[in-house]
Design an enzyme around this catalytic site. Structure first.
Site, PDB file in Angstrom:
ATOM      1  N   ASN A   7       0.558  -0.960  -0.041  1.00 45.62           N
ATOM      2  CA  ASN A   7       0.014   0.114  -0.367  1.00 45.62           C
ATOM      3  C   ASN A   7       0.569   1.320   0.243  1.00 45.62           C
ATOM      4  O   ASN A   7       1.752   1.210   0.577  1.00 45.62           O
ATOM      5  CB  ASN A   7      -1.184  -0.100   0.778  1.00 45.62           C
ATOM      6  CG  ASN A   7      -1.680   1.387   0.680  1.00 45.62           C
ATOM      7  OD1 ASN A   7      -2.010   2.211   0.236  1.00 45.62           O
ATOM      8  ND2 ASN A   7      -2.596   1.427   3.446  1.00 45.62           N
ATOM      9  N   LYS A   9      -0.231   3.907  -0.149  1.00 46.97           N
ATOM     10  CA  LYS A   9      -0.698   5.244  -0.116  1.00 46.97           C
ATOM     11  C   LYS A   9      -0.599   6.570  -0.928  1.00 46.97           C
ATOM     12  O   LYS A   9      -0.811   6.597  -2.409  1.00 46.97           O
ATOM     13  CB  LYS A   9      -0.197   5.824   1.548  1.00 46.97           C
ATOM     14  CG  LYS A   9      -0.070   4.390   2.958  1.00 46.97           C
ATOM     15  CD  LYS A   9      -0.418   4.489   4.066  1.00 46.97           C
ATOM     16  CE  LYS A   9      -0.069   3.115   4.487  1.00 46.97           C
ATOM     17  NZ  LYS A   9      -0.709   3.214   6.312  1.00 46.97           N
ATOM     18  N   HIS A  94      -9.735   1.097   5.168  1.00 53.15           N
ATOM     19  CA  HIS A  94      -8.946   1.280   5.705  1.00 53.15           C
ATOM     20  C   HIS A  94      -8.416   2.026   6.958  1.00 53.15           C
ATOM     21  O   HIS A  94      -9.600   3.339   6.720  1.00 53.15           O
ATOM     22  CB  HIS A  94      -7.350   1.872   4.504  1.00 53.15           C
ATOM     23  CG  HIS A  94      -5.947   1.757   5.401  1.00 53.15           C
ATOM     24  ND1 HIS A  94      -5.682   2.389   6.054  1.00 53.15           N
ATOM     25  CD2 HIS A  94      -4.743   0.884   5.150  1.00 53.15           C
ATOM     26  CE1 HIS A  94      -4.464   2.665   6.446  1.00 53.15           C
ATOM     27  NE2 HIS A  94      -4.134   1.532   5.900  1.00 53.15           N
ATOM     28  N   GLU A  96      -7.250   4.824   7.845  1.00 49.86           N
ATOM     29  CA  GLU A  96      -7.004   6.023   7.578  1.00 49.86           C
ATOM     30  C   GLU A  96      -7.705   6.729   7.463  1.00 49.86           C
ATOM     31  O   GLU A  96      -8.625   7.766   7.121  1.00 49.86           O
ATOM     32  CB  GLU A  96      -5.429   6.016   6.694  1.00 49.86           C
ATOM     33  CG  GLU A  96      -4.548   6.208   7.553  1.00 49.86           C
ATOM     34  CD  GLU A  96      -3.088   5.203   6.908  1.00 49.86           C
ATOM     35  OE1 GLU A  96      -3.509   5.424   5.583  1.00 49.86           O
ATOM     36  OE2 GLU A  96      -2.440   5.317   7.042  1.00 49.86           O
ATOM     37  N   GLU A 166      -5.698  -5.227  10.299  1.00 47.94           N
ATOM     38  CA  GLU A 166      -4.542  -3.655  10.484  1.00 47.94           C
ATOM     39  C   GLU A 166      -5.293  -3.338  12.197  1.00 47.94           C
ATOM     40  O   GLU A 166      -5.521  -1.931  11.894  1.00 47.94           O
ATOM     41  CB  GLU A 166      -4.723  -3.579   9.660  1.00 47.94           C
ATOM     42  CG  GLU A 166      -3.809  -3.694   7.909  1.00 47.94           C
ATOM     43  CD  GLU A 166      -3.425  -2.211   7.242  1.00 47.94           C
ATOM     44  OE1 GLU A 166      -2.205  -2.697   7.134  1.00 47.94           O
ATOM     45  OE2 GLU A 166      -3.886  -1.605   7.122  1.00 47.94           O
ATOM     46  N   SER A 212       3.375  -1.633  10.566  1.00 45.71           N
ATOM     47  CA  SER A 212       5.172  -2.023  10.546  1.00 45.71           C
ATOM     48  C   SER A 212       5.533  -3.244   9.780  1.00 45.71           C
ATOM     49  O   SER A 212       6.271  -4.014  10.966  1.00 45.71           O
ATOM     50  CB  SER A 212       4.820  -1.802  11.479  1.00 45.71           C
ATOM     51  OG  SER A 212       4.473  -0.233  12.670  1.00 45.71           O
TER      52      SER A 212
HETATM   53  P1  13P Z   1       2.919   0.535   7.971  1.00 44.37           P
HETATM   54  O1  13P Z   1       3.215  -0.649   7.321  1.00 44.37           O
HETATM   55  O2  13P Z   1       4.112   1.708   7.816  1.00 44.37           O
HETATM   56  O3  13P Z   1       2.949   0.634   9.446  1.00 44.37           O
HETATM   57  O4  13P Z   1       0.982   0.259   7.666  1.00 44.37           O
HETATM   58  C1  13P Z   1       0.537  -0.822   7.296  1.00 44.37           C
HETATM   59  C2  13P Z   1      -0.675  -0.218   6.354  1.00 44.37           C
HETATM   60  O5  13P Z   1      -1.190   0.951   6.289  1.00 44.37           O
HETATM   61  C3  13P Z   1      -0.335  -0.926   5.135  1.00 44.37           C
HETATM   62  O6  13P Z   1      -2.195  -0.521   4.928  1.00 44.37           O
END
Ligand code: 13P
Length: 260
Positions: A7, A9, A94, A96, A166, A212
């Site tokens: 991802n 982002k 997600h 976010e 997640e 992470s």
């Molecule tokens: P990180 O791997 O940066 O923690 O992000 C995870 C994530 O949100 C993947 O969708």
């Protein structure tokens, strides 16, 4: 099989997405045991990235989508538009998007249903916050999110869905869930999916862990049978890290092949 979903982002534009896509192809080249890889660039790069990875084992996914097919919805991207770029996957729900853009269990459900209706494989994200975890509510929260995501989805015979566990506290924090905690959450989500969502149908689910994940911890997570793959944020933006994660997945798959 193990699946790696990257991802990216809102970190990269078209040119950087193209470079990362080429790096993903290189990472897989010549491997006897290779994971399935899905890269999720921003909408603007979907078509270009798809051209780069066409006819390879790398698939493309969108990071979101809207549920309506066409119409006066300024700024939205429909499932049909996503599919038209060549993408075969779509991340839905997600954390976010839930936290920053007002995504709710109900809108996540509409998006999951729309993705499936357009033969896109949804990557449905669920996860508890640190407060919910501290209050012992992890299963209540992720169970609710999972049931809601599939409340109106029509699963076809060959439908494949990916469920991404997640934990919100693990995203971008440098503190992933332990493999044991991830395994427990995955087993719970798989049970809910099989018993309450899929019913007697033949849909296939994969449960991914995200939060992470990096080159140092990917092997320990991926070697767990309950963990069908990983959803990678930050580490997927670094070609060397991502290549090392692909190698870790390859090692796990090689071990599995020699076991059978
Ligand atoms: P990180 O791997 O940066 O923690 O992000 C995870 C994530 O949100 C993947 O969708």
């Amino acid at each position: 099989m193990k699946t790696l979903v990257a991802n990216w982002k809102m970190h990269v534009g078209i040119r950087e997405s193209a470079a990362l896509a080429r790096a993903a192809l290189l990472a897989l080249r010549g491997r006897a045991h290779a994971p399935d890889v899905v890269v999720c660039p921003p909408f603007t790069a979907l078509a270009d990235v798809h051209k780069i990875v066409a006819r390879s084992h790398v698939a493309v996914g969108a990071q979101d989508l809207f549920w309506e097919e066409t119409g006066a919805f300024t700024g939205e991207i429909s499932p049909r538009m996503v599919a038209e770029t060549g993408a075969a996957y779509a991340i839905v729900g997600h954390s976010e998007r839930r936290r920053l853009f007002g995504e709710t269990d109900e809108t996540v459900g509409k998006k999951t249903a729309a993705a499936l209706a357009h033969r896109l494989t949804p990557v449905v994200c669920v996860g508890e916050t640190a407060e919910e975890r501290a209050a012992g509510r992890t299963e209540a929260v992720i169970g609710r999110q999972l049931r809601a995501a599939f409340a109106s989805a029509a699963l076809h015979e060959g439908s494949r869905v990916l469920i991404a566990y997640e934990p919100v506290w693990a995203i971008g924090s440098g503190h992933p869930a332990s493999p044991q905690d991830a395994v427990a959450a995955h087993a719970f989500l798989r049970r809910v999916f099989r018993d309450e969502v899929k019913g007697g149908g033949r849909a296939r689910e994969g449960v991914l862990y995200g939060g992470s994940v990096d080159a140092d911890n990917a092997f320990a997570l991926l070697r767990e049978d309950e963990i069908d793959g990983i959803l990678i944020g930050g580490a997927s933006l670094n070609a060397a890290q991502f290549t090392a994660i692909v190698a870790a997945a390859g090692d796990v798959l090689e071990g599995l092949a020699s076991r059978s």
